[in-house]
Design an enzyme around this catalytic site. Sequence first.
Site, PDB file in Angstrom:
ATOM      1  CG  HIS A 171      18.158  29.656 -13.942  1.00  0.00           C
ATOM      2  ND1 HIS A 171      19.484  29.456 -13.652  1.00  0.00           N
ATOM      3  CD2 HIS A 171      17.767  28.573 -14.655  1.00  0.00           C
ATOM      4  CE1 HIS A 171      19.890  28.307 -14.186  1.00  0.00           C
ATOM      5  NE2 HIS A 171      18.854  27.750 -14.797  1.00  0.00           N
ATOM      6  CB  THR A 177      -2.098  -3.614  -0.616  1.00  0.00           C
ATOM      7  OG1 THR A 177      -3.441  -3.342  -1.015  1.00  0.00           O
ATOM      8  CG2 THR A 177      -1.353  -4.303  -1.734  1.00  0.00           C
ATOM      9  CE  LYS A 181      -4.174  -0.299   0.772  1.00  0.00           C
ATOM     10  NZ  LYS A 181      -5.054  -0.911  -0.236  1.00  0.00           N
TER      11      LYS A 181
HETATM   12  O1  LIG Z   1      26.133  27.065 -11.165  1.00  0.00           O
HETATM   13  C1  LIG Z   1      25.917  26.884 -12.371  1.00  0.00           C
HETATM   14  N1  LIG Z   1      26.350  25.753 -12.966  1.00  0.00           N
HETATM   15  C2  LIG Z   1      26.146  25.494 -14.305  1.00  0.00           C
HETATM   16  O2  LIG Z   1      26.579  24.430 -14.842  1.00  0.00           O
HETATM   17  C3  LIG Z   1      25.423  26.450 -15.029  1.00  0.00           C
HETATM   18  N2  LIG Z   1      25.039  26.530 -16.337  1.00  0.00           N
HETATM   19  C4  LIG Z   1      24.351  27.689 -16.484  1.00  0.00           C
HETATM   20  O3  LIG Z   1      23.800  28.073 -17.558  1.00  0.00           O
HETATM   21  N3  LIG Z   1      24.309  28.371 -15.304  1.00  0.00           N
HETATM   22  C5  LIG Z   1      24.973  27.628 -14.389  1.00  0.00           C
HETATM   23  N4  LIG Z   1      25.224  27.816 -13.071  1.00  0.00           N
END
Ligand SMILES: O=c1[nH]c(=O)c2[nH]c(=O)[nH]c2[nH]1
Length: 304
Positions: free
Chosen positions: A256, A63, A18
């Site tokens: 990012h 289960t 489960k």
């Molecule tokens: O810390 C990072 N590593 C990467 O491999 C990478 N590649 C990227 O475009 N930005 C980053 N930043």
Amino acid sequence: MTDNPARTARLGQNQYGKAETRVVRITREGELHHIKDLNVSVSLSGDMEDVHYFGSNANVLPTDTTKNTVYAFAKEHGIASPEEFGLLLARHFVGTQEPIRRARIRIEEYAWERIGGPDARHSFARTGGGTRVAQVVHDGERAEVVAGLKDLTVLNTTGSEFRGYRKDRYTTLPEAYDRILATDVSARWRYAWTGAEGEGAPDWDLCYRESRRHLLEAFAQTYSLSLQQTLYRMGARVVESRPEIEEIRLSLPNKHHFLVDLEPFGLENDNEVYFAADRPYGLIEATVLRDGAEALIPADLTTL
Ligand SMILES: O=c1[nH]c(=O)c2[nH]c(=O)[nH]c2[nH]1
């Protein structure tokens, strides 16, 4: 029965149980209440040829029973830690059901903190700060405990660069001398402990708390030239600080943060206003091992 009824097919790896039994256990010391909140997934394997080949359920513990066992054990044994609760369950299934040779118990623990001021005894708020996870595998002889955390979001507003990388005709990324570094930490560490006779078990809660602290401190204290470097420092800090831990794997999405172009509005953006992109994201993953240790944590943490 155990003969394969088909000529050109045969049964491969199989497991059942489960998944995601949600159990909340309240312990009451008078008016002071404690809460443990788990999501428990049971996977059993063993002599299961007959159920797959012939539909004979003679070796199958339902289960539904595994779900009931989770609830009954929460009552009878309480929940000390996800690792200990997982070990209790795994040993129970393998130890009491002859056809079951191996049990894997995966547990997520959701943390609650007390609310309501100094007198608060029975009110809680779910905490952010990531989810604790543990996986126990027991085969009747050895145990393997892999524990960790996921969805722990962290961010440094400075102290991060990314430059000096390879460039080809498709490279447009500007070099970053002072960027935001943000990630959702997913970590799994494997304990050296195997449950052998006379081998004292680690203090699971202490190891968890300390490993989490080391991960966060290493993230905050590392001047980062890349997320790869930060990852390594985080993993190495845990392995160096916790002798119980043989190996740690980290999966870190690079969340990012892009500077917004404010020039169209006649404004300067002096590293103040960012667009927080949710995808695509860089994904940086690696295992850090104690010297001499074997790498046993699978590469894809989403499967763990
Ligand atoms: O810390 C990072 N590593 C990467 O491999 C990478 N590649 C990227 O475009 N930005 C980053 N930043």
